[in-house]
Scaffold this motif. Sequence first.
Motif, PDB file in Angstrom:
ATOM      1  N   TRP A 136       0.826  -1.200   0.000  1.00  0.00           N
ATOM      2  CA  TRP A 136       0.000   0.000   0.000  1.00  0.00           C
ATOM      3  C   TRP A 136       0.868   1.260   0.000  1.00  0.00           C
ATOM      4  O   TRP A 136       0.565   2.249  -0.671  1.00  0.00           O
ATOM      5  N   ARG A 137       1.961   1.207   0.740  1.00  0.00           N
ATOM      6  CA  ARG A 137       2.824   2.378   0.849  1.00  0.00           C
ATOM      7  C   ARG A 137       3.654   2.608  -0.411  1.00  0.00           C
ATOM      8  O   ARG A 137       4.035   3.750  -0.698  1.00  0.00           O
ATOM      9  N   PHE A 138       3.926   1.550  -1.162  1.00  0.00           N
ATOM     10  CA  PHE A 138       4.814   1.680  -2.319  1.00  0.00           C
ATOM     11  C   PHE A 138       4.342   2.730  -3.324  1.00  0.00           C
ATOM     12  O   PHE A 138       5.121   3.610  -3.714  1.00  0.00           O
ATOM     13  N   PRO A 139       3.087   2.710  -3.799  1.00  0.00           N
ATOM     14  CA  PRO A 139       2.680   3.754  -4.753  1.00  0.00           C
ATOM     15  C   PRO A 139       2.548   5.133  -4.111  1.00  0.00           C
ATOM     16  O   PRO A 139       2.654   6.150  -4.802  1.00  0.00           O
ATOM     17  N   TYR A 154      14.208  -3.649  -8.581  1.00  0.00           N
ATOM     18  CA  TYR A 154      13.271  -4.630  -9.135  1.00  0.00           C
ATOM     19  C   TYR A 154      12.498  -4.130 -10.344  1.00  0.00           C
ATOM     20  O   TYR A 154      11.842  -4.918 -11.020  1.00  0.00           O
ATOM     21  N   GLY A 155      12.554  -2.829 -10.612  1.00  0.00           N
ATOM     22  CA  GLY A 155      11.787  -2.293 -11.726  1.00  0.00           C
ATOM     23  C   GLY A 155      10.338  -2.059 -11.333  1.00  0.00           C
ATOM     24  O   GLY A 155       9.860  -2.567 -10.320  1.00  0.00           O
ATOM     25  N   LYS A 156       9.640  -1.300 -12.149  1.00  0.00           N
ATOM     26  CA  LYS A 156       8.262  -0.930 -11.833  1.00  0.00           C
ATOM     27  C   LYS A 156       7.320  -1.450 -12.905  1.00  0.00           C
ATOM     28  O   LYS A 156       7.623  -1.408 -14.092  1.00  0.00           O
ATOM     29  N   GLU A 157       6.177  -1.929 -12.476  1.00  0.00           N
ATOM     30  CA  GLU A 157       5.156  -2.443 -13.385  1.00  0.00           C
ATOM     31  C   GLU A 157       3.884  -1.633 -13.175  1.00  0.00           C
ATOM     32  O   GLU A 157       3.066  -1.938 -12.308  1.00  0.00           O
ATOM     33  N   GLY A 158       3.732  -0.581 -13.960  1.00  0.00           N
ATOM     34  CA  GLY A 158       2.604   0.314 -13.755  1.00  0.00           C
ATOM     35  C   GLY A 158       2.846   1.210 -12.546  1.00  0.00           C
ATOM     36  O   GLY A 158       3.916   1.199 -11.940  1.00  0.00           O
ATOM     37  N   PRO A 159       1.844   1.997 -12.157  1.00  0.00           N
ATOM     38  CA  PRO A 159       2.030   2.942 -11.051  1.00  0.00           C
ATOM     39  C   PRO A 159       1.876   2.329  -9.670  1.00  0.00           C
ATOM     40  O   PRO A 159       2.125   2.999  -8.670  1.00  0.00           O
ATOM     41  N   ASN A 193     -10.378  10.003  -8.287  1.00  0.00           N
ATOM     42  CA  ASN A 193     -10.468  11.428  -7.964  1.00  0.00           C
ATOM     43  C   ASN A 193      -9.989  12.242  -9.163  1.00  0.00           C
ATOM     44  O   ASN A 193     -10.729  12.468 -10.100  1.00  0.00           O
ATOM     45  N   HIS A 194      -8.710  12.630  -9.154  1.00  0.00           N
ATOM     46  CA  HIS A 194      -8.191  13.370 -10.304  1.00  0.00           C
ATOM     47  C   HIS A 194      -7.818  12.446 -11.459  1.00  0.00           C
ATOM     48  O   HIS A 194      -7.597  12.902 -12.572  1.00  0.00           O
ATOM     49  N   GLY A 195      -7.737  11.131 -11.198  1.00  0.00           N
ATOM     50  CA  GLY A 195      -7.515  10.178 -12.279  1.00  0.00           C
ATOM     51  C   GLY A 195      -6.095  10.057 -12.769  1.00  0.00           C
ATOM     52  O   GLY A 195      -5.832   9.420 -13.786  1.00  0.00           O
ATOM     53  N   ARG A 196      -5.133  10.617 -12.053  1.00  0.00           N
ATOM     54  CA  ARG A 196      -3.752  10.591 -12.537  1.00  0.00           C
ATOM     55  C   ARG A 196      -3.104   9.215 -12.397  1.00  0.00           C
ATOM     56  O   ARG A 196      -2.160   8.903 -13.115  1.00  0.00           O
ATOM     57  N   LYS A 197      -3.590   8.419 -11.459  1.00  0.00           N
ATOM     58  CA  LYS A 197      -2.977   7.106 -11.247  1.00  0.00           C
ATOM     59  C   LYS A 197      -3.881   5.952 -11.658  1.00  0.00           C
ATOM     60  O   LYS A 197      -3.505   4.801 -11.516  1.00  0.00           O
ATOM     61  N   ILE A 198      -5.069   6.236 -12.120  1.00  0.00           N
ATOM     62  CA  ILE A 198      -5.992   5.186 -12.527  1.00  0.00           C
ATOM     63  C   ILE A 198      -5.918   5.006 -14.037  1.00  0.00           C
ATOM     64  O   ILE A 198      -6.140   5.945 -14.795  1.00  0.00           O
ATOM     65  N   ARG A 201      -7.358   0.436 -18.535  1.00  0.00           N
ATOM     66  CA  ARG A 201      -6.936  -0.644 -19.420  1.00  0.00           C
ATOM     67  C   ARG A 201      -5.690  -1.363 -18.925  1.00  0.00           C
ATOM     68  O   ARG A 201      -5.421  -2.486 -19.333  1.00  0.00           O
ATOM     69  N   GLU A 202      -4.928  -0.708 -18.069  1.00  0.00           N
ATOM     70  CA  GLU A 202      -3.640  -1.272 -17.668  1.00  0.00           C
ATOM     71  C   GLU A 202      -3.619  -1.787 -16.243  1.00  0.00           C
ATOM     72  O   GLU A 202      -2.901  -2.733 -15.939  1.00  0.00           O
ATOM     73  N   ASP A 203      -4.369  -1.180 -15.336  1.00  0.00           N
ATOM     74  CA  ASP A 203      -4.329  -1.588 -13.932  1.00  0.00           C
ATOM     75  C   ASP A 203      -5.073  -2.901 -13.756  1.00  0.00           C
ATOM     76  O   ASP A 203      -6.247  -3.020 -14.089  1.00  0.00           O
ATOM     77  N   ASN A 204      -4.361  -3.891 -13.234  1.00  0.00           N
ATOM     78  CA  ASN A 204      -4.993  -5.181 -12.984  1.00  0.00           C
ATOM     79  C   ASN A 204      -4.225  -5.909 -11.905  1.00  0.00           C
ATOM     80  O   ASN A 204      -3.226  -5.474 -11.444  1.00  0.00           O
TER      81      ASN A 204
END
Length: 204
Positions: A136-139, A154-159, A193-198, A201-204
Amino acid sequence: MDILDGETGQLPATYLGMPLGAKSKSKEIWNGVVERCEKRLSRWKSQYLSRGGRLVLINSVLDALPTYLMSVFPLPAKVEERIDALRRNFWWHGEKEYKGFHLVKWKILLLSKKQGGLAIKNLRKQNISLLMKWLWRFPLEGQSLWGRVIQAKYGKEGPWKTKEVTSTYGTSLWRSIRNLWHDFYAKTECNVNHGRKIRFREDN
């Protein structure tokens, strides 16, 4: 070190109560927690305590002792069994060591009071919940020092998460946390809310 007037140590070592350089799944790093539980039990005059008094001590003291380590390290099954044995024997007999029969199964006592239990904390579930807090804290703290280190390694996979950890060397701690992602995601909901992290099509 001469300038800072410090001492040169070796790993593994303990800093602020946290083991450094030790294997994350090693039982040895939990020895101090088990010993503290045993010392607390030896000090309490259990023969003068009612069942209600024992329950208060279990929930307020014994359950709190392993919380610090459980917030970072996965709890080994053998350590869980040992701490549960201490709590169980203290509840039933007022002693840390006792070989005898118990009237009710321990897993029933761990249930909530509405379910017929005593709401004694389930160490396994508590450990998983504490480890999930890092997911939960990571993003939310991605730009913090620890967040940048995790992303770089480890690299990042999405936000929301890092890539799956596939390496077997020096990665067991974060791998244990990352492997909880699917369970964590199933219990999480997002409010747009502001939609910047949602990203629908990609979040799963």
